[in-house]
Design a protein around this motif. Structure first.
Motif, PDB file in Angstrom:
ATOM      1  N   ILE A 286       0.839  -1.189   0.000  1.00  0.00           N
ATOM      2  CA  ILE A 286       0.000   0.000   0.000  1.00  0.00           C
ATOM      3  C   ILE A 286       0.879   1.246   0.000  1.00  0.00           C
ATOM      4  CG2 ILE A 286      -1.755   1.294   1.302  1.00  0.00           C
ATOM      5  CD1 ILE A 286      -2.837  -1.262   0.170  1.00  0.00           C
ATOM      6  N   SER A 287       0.464   2.277  -0.745  1.00  0.00           N
ATOM      7  CA  SER A 287       1.181   3.548  -0.753  1.00  0.00           C
ATOM      8  C   SER A 287       0.645   4.466   0.342  1.00  0.00           C
ATOM      9  CB  SER A 287       1.020   4.234  -2.118  1.00  0.00           C
ATOM     10  OG  SER A 287       1.647   5.505  -2.119  1.00  0.00           O
ATOM     11  N   VAL A 288       1.544   4.991   1.175  1.00  0.00           N
ATOM     12  CA  VAL A 288       1.136   5.870   2.276  1.00  0.00           C
ATOM     13  C   VAL A 288       2.015   7.129   2.284  1.00  0.00           C
ATOM     14  CG1 VAL A 288       0.096   4.098   3.741  1.00  0.00           C
ATOM     15  CG2 VAL A 288       2.561   4.481   3.859  1.00  0.00           C
ATOM     16  N   PRO A 289       1.895   7.983   1.276  1.00  0.00           N
ATOM     17  CA  PRO A 289       2.801   9.138   1.166  1.00  0.00           C
ATOM     18  C   PRO A 289       2.685  10.136   2.305  1.00  0.00           C
ATOM     19  CG  PRO A 289       0.992   9.284  -0.425  1.00  0.00           C
ATOM     20  CD  PRO A 289       0.950   7.909   0.153  1.00  0.00           C
ATOM     21  N   ARG A 290       1.482  10.311   2.872  1.00  0.00           N
ATOM     22  CA  ARG A 290       1.326  11.274   3.955  1.00  0.00           C
ATOM     23  C   ARG A 290       2.059  10.794   5.219  1.00  0.00           C
ATOM     24  NH1 ARG A 290      -0.631  16.384   2.715  1.00  0.00           N
ATOM     25  NH2 ARG A 290      -2.842  16.348   2.150  1.00  0.00           N
ATOM     26  N   ASN A 291       1.884   9.535   5.588  1.00  0.00           N
ATOM     27  CA  ASN A 291       2.579   9.007   6.760  1.00  0.00           C
ATOM     28  C   ASN A 291       4.082   8.912   6.513  1.00  0.00           C
ATOM     29  OD1 ASN A 291       0.771   8.075   9.148  1.00  0.00           O
ATOM     30  ND2 ASN A 291      -0.410   7.556   7.325  1.00  0.00           N
ATOM     31  N   ALA A 293       5.783  11.013   4.733  1.00  0.00           N
ATOM     32  CA  ALA A 293       6.290  12.385   4.891  1.00  0.00           C
ATOM     33  C   ALA A 293       6.443  12.745   6.369  1.00  0.00           C
ATOM     34  CB  ALA A 293       5.361  13.373   4.202  1.00  0.00           C
ATOM     35  N   VAL A 294       5.452  12.392   7.189  1.00  0.00           N
ATOM     36  CA  VAL A 294       5.543  12.688   8.628  1.00  0.00           C
ATOM     37  C   VAL A 294       6.710  11.933   9.248  1.00  0.00           C
ATOM     38  CG1 VAL A 294       4.398  12.364  10.859  1.00  0.00           C
ATOM     39  CG2 VAL A 294       3.116  13.302   8.932  1.00  0.00           C
ATOM     40  N   ALA A 295       6.861  10.659   8.893  1.00  0.00           N
ATOM     41  CA  ALA A 295       7.972   9.868   9.438  1.00  0.00           C
ATOM     42  C   ALA A 295       9.311  10.488   9.057  1.00  0.00           C
ATOM     43  CB  ALA A 295       7.883   8.431   8.932  1.00  0.00           C
ATOM     44  N   ASP A 296       9.417  11.023   7.845  1.00  0.00           N
ATOM     45  CA  ASP A 296      10.660  11.655   7.401  1.00  0.00           C
ATOM     46  C   ASP A 296      10.896  12.983   8.119  1.00  0.00           C
ATOM     47  OD1 ASP A 296      10.989   9.531   5.659  1.00  0.00           O
ATOM     48  OD2 ASP A 296      10.254  10.621   3.902  1.00  0.00           O
ATOM     49  N   ILE A 297       9.837  13.775   8.270  1.00  0.00           N
ATOM     50  CA  ILE A 297       9.955  15.083   8.919  1.00  0.00           C
ATOM     51  C   ILE A 297      10.415  14.939  10.367  1.00  0.00           C
ATOM     52  CG2 ILE A 297       8.575  17.025   9.817  1.00  0.00           C
ATOM     53  CD1 ILE A 297       6.878  16.725   7.209  1.00  0.00           C
TER      54      ILE A 297
END
Length: 309
Positions: A286-291, A293-297
């Motif tokens: 599954i693609s989860v780009p929002r999560n 991004a948060v994990a990276d930030i």
């Protein structure tokens, strides 16, 4: 009941104290100055529902010091779960059962690496509470609820006994016949709340008021729903929208424990929240780009406030 609470922070400290004041034999496993304060003065809860205090001397420094117990409530930070599970094997061998009130969906999987499936009750709690200073817990608002149940769905007598103990203590409590789904439902909300309040550094009122941060909140939760469904959990397609509506009912000043940890320079439970969503999404395709991004930030803060040159 004879109850051990491993981790006397906001969650374990609050529910353990309520249970102790109601007449249960509760022992806290705590650390450092918090342990010293509980031994000296007891554990005090300051709450809109009324102040209560567990008796002095009701704490030990390690799991190995516990006597026989009926139930162990695990409320440590998630990175300590593996170590705690190993230490709980003697208590389980003596007949104790274990319920985790920790965040996320990984917790019981970790416990069951070391303990029998039958020993682990599924559980979730709903509360905003933090250690204000050693020996004192602040309860924000009036929400204080626990839901639990056997994964086998046929509820054991101990679950019924614990339900009665909670209700006698004034804790809102119920038994769920589908505790895995309920834990995932909490995870959906928890990821949205923790990710947005921590990344934005603001409470939920600010997050939900702006159209773009509100959309971020909704998308983060929708990604968790998709990962849960791909993992075989029966989550409703519109559950993220349901939780967004629920967020509108929360006190504007409500925040998350991860945001609180960030503000104090503490280690974050990020790998089991948005980071955990990313890990599970990778397994299920599954693609989860929002999560992501948060994990990276938040990655530079995962082990605490980063040093400055």
């Amino acid at each position: 009941m004879r109850i051990a609470v491993v981790g006397a922070g906001g969650v374990g400290g609050y529910f353990g104290t309520r249970l102790a004041v109601a007449g249960n034999d509760v022992t806290f496993v705590a650390r450092g100055r918090h342990l010293e304060a509980i031994r000296r003065n007891g554990l005090e809860i300051r709450s809109p529902l009324g102040a209560v205090r567990a008796p002095a001397g009701s704490a030990v420094a390690s799991i190995s010091e516990l006597g026989p117990v009926d139930l162990v409530i695990v409320a440590v930070k998630l990175w300590d779960t593996d170590d705690v599970a190993k230490q709980l094997r003697p208590a389980v061998d003596r007949g104790a059962r274990v319920i985790s009130l920790q965040n996320g969906v990984h917790k019981d999987t970790i416990l069951r690496r070391h303990l029998s499936d039958e020993a682990v009750l599924g559980g979730a709690c709903y509360i905003s509470a933090f250690i204000q200073e050693p020996g004192i817990i602040i309860h924000n608002g009036t929400l204080q609820k626990v839901v639990f149940g056997d994964y086998q769905r046929e509820q054991t007598p101990l679950a019924q006994t614990f339900l009665a103990a909670c209700r006698t203590a004034g804790i809102e409590a119920e038994i769920s016949s589908d505790i895995e789904r309920l834990i995932w439902e909490k995870f959906v909300f928890l990821v949205g709340l923790s990710a947005t309040t921590t990344a934005i550094r603001q409470p939920i009122g600010v997050v939900r008021a702006h159209p773009r941060s509100r959309a971020l909140l909704r998308d983060l939760m929708a990604e968790v729903v998709a990962v849960g469904q791909a993992s075989g959990v029966s989550l409703d397609e519109k559950f993220a929208d349901d939780r967004l509506t629920f967020c509108d009912t929360l006190p504007a000043g409500m925040t998350s424990s991860m945001h609180n940890d960030l503000e104090h320079g503490n280690r974050l439970e990020l790998p089991w929240l948005s980071g955990g969503v990313v890990e599970l999404a990778t397994r299920t395709g599954i693609s989860v780009p929002r999560n992501q991004a948060v994990a990276d930030i938040l990655a530079p803060y995962e082990l605490g406030r980063p040093p400055r040159d």
